[in-house]
Design an enzyme around this catalytic site. Structure first.
Site, short mmCIF file in Angstrom:
data_model
loop_
_atom_site.label_atom_id
_atom_site.label_comp_id
_atom_site.label_asym_id
_atom_site.label_seq_id
_atom_site.Cartn_x
_atom_site.Cartn_y
_atom_site.Cartn_z
NE ARG A 109 -3.96 0.47 1.81
CZ ARG A 109 -5.10 0.46 2.25
NH1 ARG A 109 -5.24 1.37 3.55
NH2 ARG A 109 -6.08 -0.14 1.89
CG HIS A 136 -8.44 0.18 -2.59
ND1 HIS A 136 -7.70 -0.82 -2.58
CD2 HIS A 136 -9.08 0.43 -1.57
CE1 HIS A 136 -7.64 -1.29 -1.15
NE2 HIS A 136 -8.66 -0.56 -0.62
CD GLN A 139 -13.07 -2.01 -0.61
OE1 GLN A 139 -12.42 -2.11 0.46
NE2 GLN A 139 -14.26 -2.61 -0.51
CG ASP A 231 -13.64 6.31 -0.90
OD1 ASP A 231 -13.71 6.13 0.05
OD2 ASP A 231 -12.56 6.24 -1.76
CB CYS A 271 -14.15 1.11 -0.12
SG CYS A 271 -13.70 2.82 0.17
NE ARG A 299 -9.94 -5.36 0.37
CZ ARG A 299 -9.27 -4.39 0.97
NH1 ARG A 299 -9.71 -3.21 1.49
NH2 ARG A 299 -8.06 -4.36 0.85
N1 NVA Z 1 -10.08 6.78 -1.35
C1 NVA Z 1 -9.74 6.42 0.00
C2 NVA Z 1 -9.76 4.87 0.00
C3 NVA Z 1 -9.58 4.35 1.47
C4 NVA Z 1 -9.35 2.70 1.48
C5 NVA Z 1 -8.13 6.61 0.04
O1 NVA Z 1 -7.39 6.47 -0.60
O2 NVA Z 1 -7.91 7.08 1.32
N1 CP Z 2 -11.20 -0.24 2.42
C1 CP Z 2 -9.92 -0.42 2.95
O1 CP Z 2 -8.76 -0.48 1.91
O2 CP Z 2 -9.75 0.22 4.31
P1 CP Z 2 -8.51 0.27 4.89
O3 CP Z 2 -7.79 1.44 4.52
O4 CP Z 2 -8.78 0.18 6.28
O5 CP Z 2 -7.47 -0.96 4.54
#
Ligand code: NVA
Ligand code: CP
Length: 317
Positions: A109, A136, A139, A231, A271, A299
């Site tokens: 990540r 992502h 997800q 989101d 998500c 997930r």
């Molecule tokens: N769009 C959000 C998704 C988190 C799972 C982010 O990147 O923070």
């Molecule tokens: N939806 C998701 O990826 O959540 P986290 O940021 O908690 O991993």
């Protein structure tokens, strides 16, 4: 259990898989989920390790990958950016080469999507994108798996995404186009999804038959939608411009009124993590039309299917 075959070693975006391969993963994930609910575990990844690099925070991704590996008889290592030499300037390429000598797969990540591409180029084990600024995929796969469980044929479904044109919007567009679902994305003018993701979605839709619509009108997007998705307005790494984003996005939220504009049996998706009262009203998120926690649970199941598939296929090479 029969492990699906995929032609890709890595999952950097959902388009690394074909639509048929995604459906095979859904079937495999369903079997793993049913087995788990009946108390049966499958040691399909016994002795295997997953290295998990986190340059951003996480609840779901971290826990679902770690628990998933454990349930499959394997092991996952949490590598926070401040714990490994990557945080002190060791290159992504060298990190990939070293981790490939220890682990059977790497999940990352991070911020830039190019870092994940670089990691995969230098690794000799499967690399899984656990979220970048652009995509992502895990997800989006969990989300469409949730839709598949509810509706069976995802090609008969319309999903409306209302909010920021972010990594989730990009991945949902690609996944819908790959699977032949219709998707309508409503964002303000300056917060549209990535132009390359939109182009690729249109390209995929010509063979999958999905209808793709990009608009600035959330009510038009929600018209006849079977699933309403949103989101956060401020994604990880965008904290600096937070106020401006909140102002621009204030009409792009899931409310009861928006739900009423959608199809009668519409379900609401997110998500997570959610900011109740911002992109989604608390009463909608906590109502019976919400499937946000089913998405979160899935997930685990889809990633277990993905881990078995990528790791075991790579071993057969
Ligand atoms: N769009 C959000 C998704 C988190 C799972 C982010 O990147 O923070
Ligand atoms: N939806 C998701 O990826 O959540 P986290 O940021 O908690 O991993």
């Amino acid at each position: 259990m029969r492990i699906p075959h995929t032609s890709t070693r890595d999952l950097l975006t959902v388009t690394d898989l074909s639509g048929e391969e995604v459906l095979l993963l859904f079937k495999f994930a369903s079997k793993l989920k049913t087995a788990l609910k009946r108390g049966r575990r499958h040691d399909l990844l016994s002795g295997r390790s997953l290295a998990m690099i986190f340059e951003k925070q996480s609840t779901r991704t971290r826990v679902s990958f770690e628990v998933g590996m454990n349930q499959l008889g394997g092991h996952a290592l949490f590598l926070g950016k401040d714990d490994i030499q990557l945080g002190r300037g060791e290159t992504v390429g060298d990190t990939a080469k070293v981790l490939s000598r220890y682990a059977d797969a790497i999940m990352i990540r991070t911020f830039s999507h190019e870092s994940v591409v670089d990691l995969a180029k230098n690794a000799c084990v499967p690399v899984i994108n656990g979220l970048t600024d652009s995509y992502h995929p895990c997800q989006a796969l969990a989300d469409f798996f949730t839709i598949y469980e509810l509706r069976g044929d995802v090609r008969k479904v319309k999903l409306a995404y209302v909010g920021d044109g972010n990594n989730m919007a990009n991945s949902l567009l690609l996944c819908a186009a790959l699977l032949g679902a219709d998707i309508s994305v409503a964002t303000p003018k300056n917060y549209m999804p990535d132009t390359e993701a939109v182009r690729k979605a249109h390209e995929l839709s010509s063979s999958s038959g999905s209808k793709i619509d990009i608009t600035t009108d959330p009510y038009m997007a929600a018209e006849n939608a079977d699933f309403l998705y949103t989101d956060v307005w401020v994604s990880m790494g965008q904290e600096e411009g937070a106020m401006e984003r909140r102002n621009a996005l204030q009409d792009y939220k899931i409310t009861q009124k928006l739900v009423e504009r959608s199809a009668p049996a519409c379900r609401v998706m997110h998500c997570l993590p959610a900011h109740r009262g911002e992109e989604i009203d608390a009463d909608v998120m906590d109502s019976e039309v919400s499937i946000v926690f089913e998405q979160a649970e899935n997930r685990l199941h889809i990633q277990k299917a993905l881990l078995c598939t990528l790791i075991l296929n790579n071993e057969r090479q």
